[in-house]
Design an enzyme around this catalytic site. Structure first.
Site, PDB file in Angstrom:
ATOM      1  N   GLY A  80       0.853  -1.184   0.000  1.00  0.00           N
ATOM      2  CA  GLY A  80       0.000   0.000   0.000  1.00  0.00           C
ATOM      3  C   GLY A  80       0.885   1.230   0.000  1.00  0.00           C
ATOM      4  O   GLY A  80       2.093   1.131  -0.238  1.00  0.00           O
ATOM      5  N   CYS A 121      11.385   1.813  -3.780  1.00  0.00           N
ATOM      6  CA  CYS A 121      11.675   1.681  -2.340  1.00  0.00           C
ATOM      7  C   CYS A 121      12.931   0.844  -2.085  1.00  0.00           C
ATOM      8  O   CYS A 121      13.358   0.690  -0.942  1.00  0.00           O
ATOM      9  CB  CYS A 121      10.483   1.077  -1.598  1.00  0.00           C
ATOM     10  SG  CYS A 121       9.113   2.231  -1.479  1.00  0.00           S
ATOM     11  N   TYR A 150       9.148  -3.326   3.375  1.00  0.00           N
ATOM     12  CA  TYR A 150       8.748  -3.420   1.958  1.00  0.00           C
ATOM     13  C   TYR A 150       9.945  -3.374   1.002  1.00  0.00           C
ATOM     14  O   TYR A 150      10.059  -4.187   0.082  1.00  0.00           O
ATOM     15  CB  TYR A 150       7.780  -2.266   1.668  1.00  0.00           C
ATOM     16  CG  TYR A 150       7.270  -2.181   0.257  1.00  0.00           C
ATOM     17  CD1 TYR A 150       6.347  -3.103  -0.239  1.00  0.00           C
ATOM     18  CD2 TYR A 150       7.676  -1.150  -0.595  1.00  0.00           C
ATOM     19  CE1 TYR A 150       5.868  -3.003  -1.544  1.00  0.00           C
ATOM     20  CE2 TYR A 150       7.199  -1.039  -1.890  1.00  0.00           C
ATOM     21  CZ  TYR A 150       6.297  -1.969  -2.354  1.00  0.00           C
ATOM     22  OH  TYR A 150       5.824  -1.868  -3.645  1.00  0.00           O
ATOM     23  N   LYS A 154      11.620  -6.275  -1.630  1.00  0.00           N
ATOM     24  CA  LYS A 154      11.772  -6.058  -3.074  1.00  0.00           C
ATOM     25  C   LYS A 154      13.220  -6.316  -3.508  1.00  0.00           C
ATOM     26  O   LYS A 154      13.468  -6.939  -4.538  1.00  0.00           O
ATOM     27  CB  LYS A 154      11.352  -4.630  -3.441  1.00  0.00           C
ATOM     28  CG  LYS A 154       9.851  -4.360  -3.314  1.00  0.00           C
ATOM     29  CD  LYS A 154       9.057  -5.148  -4.324  1.00  0.00           C
ATOM     30  CE  LYS A 154       7.585  -4.776  -4.370  1.00  0.00           C
ATOM     31  NZ  LYS A 154       6.781  -5.770  -5.089  1.00  0.00           N
ATOM     32  N   LYS A 201      -9.483  13.318  -0.854  1.00  0.00           N
ATOM     33  CA  LYS A 201      -9.669  14.375   0.151  1.00  0.00           C
ATOM     34  C   LYS A 201     -10.248  15.645  -0.469  1.00  0.00           C
ATOM     35  O   LYS A 201     -11.097  16.301   0.124  1.00  0.00           O
ATOM     36  CB  LYS A 201      -8.328  14.684   0.839  1.00  0.00           C
ATOM     37  CG  LYS A 201      -7.862  13.575   1.775  1.00  0.00           C
ATOM     38  CD  LYS A 201      -6.493  13.936   2.364  1.00  0.00           C
ATOM     39  CE  LYS A 201      -5.919  12.811   3.200  1.00  0.00           C
ATOM     40  NZ  LYS A 201      -4.608  13.153   3.767  1.00  0.00           N
TER      41      LYS A 201
HETATM   42  P1  NAD Z   1      -2.331  -3.749  -5.497  1.00  0.00           P
HETATM   43  O1  NAD Z   1      -2.296  -3.857  -4.016  1.00  0.00           O
HETATM   44  O2  NAD Z   1      -3.453  -3.006  -6.118  1.00  0.00           O
HETATM   45  O3  NAD Z   1      -2.232  -5.184  -6.162  1.00  0.00           O
HETATM   46  C1  NAD Z   1      -1.531  -6.254  -5.594  1.00  0.00           C
HETATM   47  C2  NAD Z   1      -2.436  -7.461  -5.611  1.00  0.00           C
HETATM   48  O4  NAD Z   1      -1.731  -8.577  -5.085  1.00  0.00           O
HETATM   49  C3  NAD Z   1      -3.682  -7.284  -4.750  1.00  0.00           C
HETATM   50  O5  NAD Z   1      -4.854  -7.406  -5.518  1.00  0.00           O
HETATM   51  C4  NAD Z   1      -3.552  -8.385  -3.710  1.00  0.00           C
HETATM   52  O6  NAD Z   1      -4.799  -8.968  -3.353  1.00  0.00           O
HETATM   53  C5  NAD Z   1      -2.663  -9.374  -4.420  1.00  0.00           C
HETATM   54  N1  NAD Z   1      -2.027 -10.281  -3.458  1.00  0.00           N
HETATM   55  C6  NAD Z   1      -1.478  -9.950  -2.259  1.00  0.00           C
HETATM   56  N2  NAD Z   1      -1.088 -11.064  -1.626  1.00  0.00           N
HETATM   57  C7  NAD Z   1      -1.392 -12.101  -2.442  1.00  0.00           C
HETATM   58  C8  NAD Z   1      -1.256 -13.495  -2.320  1.00  0.00           C
HETATM   59  N3  NAD Z   1      -0.711 -14.059  -1.224  1.00  0.00           N
HETATM   60  N4  NAD Z   1      -1.699 -14.276  -3.332  1.00  0.00           N
HETATM   61  C9  NAD Z   1      -2.261 -13.728  -4.447  1.00  0.00           C
HETATM   62  N5  NAD Z   1      -2.424 -12.407  -4.605  1.00  0.00           N
HETATM   63  C10 NAD Z   1      -2.002 -11.600  -3.611  1.00  0.00           C
HETATM   64  O7  NAD Z   1      -0.941  -3.096  -5.916  1.00  0.00           O
HETATM   65  P2  NAD Z   1      -0.448  -2.502  -7.304  1.00  0.00           P
HETATM   66  O8  NAD Z   1      -0.356  -1.040  -7.133  1.00  0.00           O
HETATM   67  O9  NAD Z   1      -1.255  -3.066  -8.414  1.00  0.00           O
HETATM   68  O10 NAD Z   1       1.033  -3.077  -7.368  1.00  0.00           O
HETATM   69  C11 NAD Z   1       1.393  -4.216  -8.147  1.00  0.00           C
HETATM   70  C12 NAD Z   1       2.862  -4.539  -7.925  1.00  0.00           C
HETATM   71  O11 NAD Z   1       3.657  -3.395  -8.266  1.00  0.00           O
HETATM   72  C13 NAD Z   1       3.218  -4.877  -6.478  1.00  0.00           C
HETATM   73  O12 NAD Z   1       4.228  -5.853  -6.453  1.00  0.00           O
HETATM   74  C14 NAD Z   1       3.776  -3.593  -5.945  1.00  0.00           C
HETATM   75  O13 NAD Z   1       4.651  -3.800  -4.854  1.00  0.00           O
HETATM   76  C15 NAD Z   1       4.496  -3.060  -7.164  1.00  0.00           C
HETATM   77  N6  NAD Z   1       4.684  -1.602  -7.106  1.00  0.00           N
HETATM   78  C16 NAD Z   1       3.594  -0.776  -7.195  1.00  0.00           C
HETATM   79  C17 NAD Z   1       3.773   0.593  -7.123  1.00  0.00           C
HETATM   80  C18 NAD Z   1       2.602   1.536  -7.214  1.00  0.00           C
HETATM   81  O14 NAD Z   1       2.817   2.754  -7.122  1.00  0.00           O
HETATM   82  N7  NAD Z   1       1.374   1.070  -7.383  1.00  0.00           N
HETATM   83  C19 NAD Z   1       5.067   1.136  -6.956  1.00  0.00           C
HETATM   84  C20 NAD Z   1       6.149   0.267  -6.862  1.00  0.00           C
HETATM   85  C21 NAD Z   1       5.945  -1.108  -6.961  1.00  0.00           C
END
Ligand code: NAD
Length: 324
Positions: A80, A121, A150, A154, A201
């Site tokens: 998150g 991160c 986190y 990664k 917000k």
């Molecule tokens: P998100 O939270 O919307 O999606 C991640 C999904 O993974 C969720 O739907 C969650 O239910 C699922 N998940 C979690 N644990 C699980 C499990 N044990 N089995 C199956 N599914 C599981 O996040 P996002 O923004 O779509 O991010 C996707 C990826 O990109 C993640 O790895 C995140 O760390 C990475 N990331 C995102 C951002 C960003 O700004 N959104 C930035 C850097 C990295």
């Protein structure tokens, strides 16, 4: 290649949902979409895909998910915005089980390509102490001192991808995403990130008539934000490329949090009194993406203007809130 099976892990989430939609639009016919969440909670779900609810922390579930897979995108993580990752370090680190078990299953089934979504991160905190940032280049991740919890997960998972490639020949690709935003993502509940939180917000202030906004930190911290369309394009280009090392995928349009609030206020046609919560989690003071490497390899970098992407994001969140 469009007839081969593509598995998107984390498909119920923000980026994963968009990726499934994009792959289908581009003619990929055999897509398996996997997420932990019940189907009713997925941000987007496509009947043309084979949708599965599985907990990918377990090895057995990863083997079910990757059976017959040709290509795998791992976007599944327990994550998150700052509010979530600062207070849930153990949960964030447990995502290491997802990527590790997926890699093992990918190796077992002879998967052709495996993508891991890493994050900005991973970068050392001491390189992000000032709002006047020097953009982060890929080599800045070492010596390692990433975001606690986190970021460590990664960085470790990046290295697992590297060693599975070097030792077992599994073709892994890794992108370091810098703050992705857009419609069909989290905008409330505690896991939302700055663009969605600020939009919510401002909308709530507008609808309630209480014209104040709480901002986490002093608003002077700087960031860059990548629109989802750029994320999808870059992710697939990196997957298809010969880029073996983790590479930045982010916008280099730097903005302060105050500047982001200005943009959203302008979209909403409102001016709010700003209340700064200096005790709230605010993350590093400044961060931007150095895009030299991605420009070199792909001749491209994310370019959607923040103002344009925020307009689309704001409109979508507005519709969700008034629908409730
Ligand atoms: P998100 O939270 O919307 O999606 C991640 C999904 O993974 C969720 O739907 C969650 O239910 C699922 N998940 C979690 N644990 C699980 C499990 N044990 N089995 C199956 N599914 C599981 O996040 P996002 O923004 O779509 O991010 C996707 C990826 O990109 C993640 O790895 C995140 O760390 C990475 N990331 C995102 C951002 C960003 O700004 N959104 C930035 C850097 C990295």
């Amino acid at each position: 290649m469009k007839s081969e099976k593509v598995v998107v892990c984390g498909a119920g989430g923000f980026i994963g949902g968009h990726l499934v939609g994009d792959l289908l639009r581009r003619g990929f016919a055999d897509i398996r979409a996997v997420d932990l969440k019940p189907f009713s909670d997925w941000f987007q779900r496509f009947p043309e895909a084979e949708n599965k609810q599985l907990d990918l922390q377990s090895r057995e579930a990863c083997e079910k998910a990757l059976q017959d897979a040709h290509t795998v995108y791992n976007l599944a993580a327990d994550m998150g915005g700052m509010g979530f990752i600062e207070h849930n370090k153990a949960l964030c680190m447990l995502s290491v089980m997802i990527n590790t078990h997926l890699l093992l299953a990918a190796r077992k089934f002879g998967v052709s390509r495996f993508f891991f979504a890493s994050s900005a991160c991973v970068y050392a905190a001491d390189k992000q102490t000032s709002p006047e940032v020097v953009p982060l280049k890929e080599s800045d991740a070492y010596p390692a001192m990433p975001e606690d919890g986190y970021g460590w997960e990664k960085l470790f998972s990046e290295r697992m991808c590297r060693h599975f490639r070097e030792d077992f020949g599994l073709q892994t690709r890794v992108a370091r995403y810098h703050n992705v935003y857009g419609p069909h993502g989290t905008y409330d509940g505690g896991r939302e990130k700055a663009p969605a939180a600020i939009s919510r917000k401002v909308i709530q202030a507008k609808l309630s008539g209480n014209h104040t906004i709480e901002i986490w930190g002093d608003g002077k911290q700087t960031r860059s934000f990548m629109y989802i369309d750029d994320c999808l394009k870059g992710t697939q280009a990196i997957m298809q490329s010969d880029i073996l090392e983790p590479i930045n995928l982010g916008s280099s349009e730097l903005v302060t949090i105050n500047g982001l609030v200005d943009i959203v206020e302008e979209i909403a046609g409102i001016k709010l009194k700003r209340i700064y919560n200096l005790k709230a989690p605010k993350g590093v003071n400044g961060r931007n993406s150095d895009n030299t490497l991605i420009r070199h390899y792909l001749g491209w970098e994310p370019s959607t203007r923040l103002r344009d992407g925020m307009e689309r994001t704001y409109r979508w969140i507005y519709d969700q809130i008034v629908k409730k």
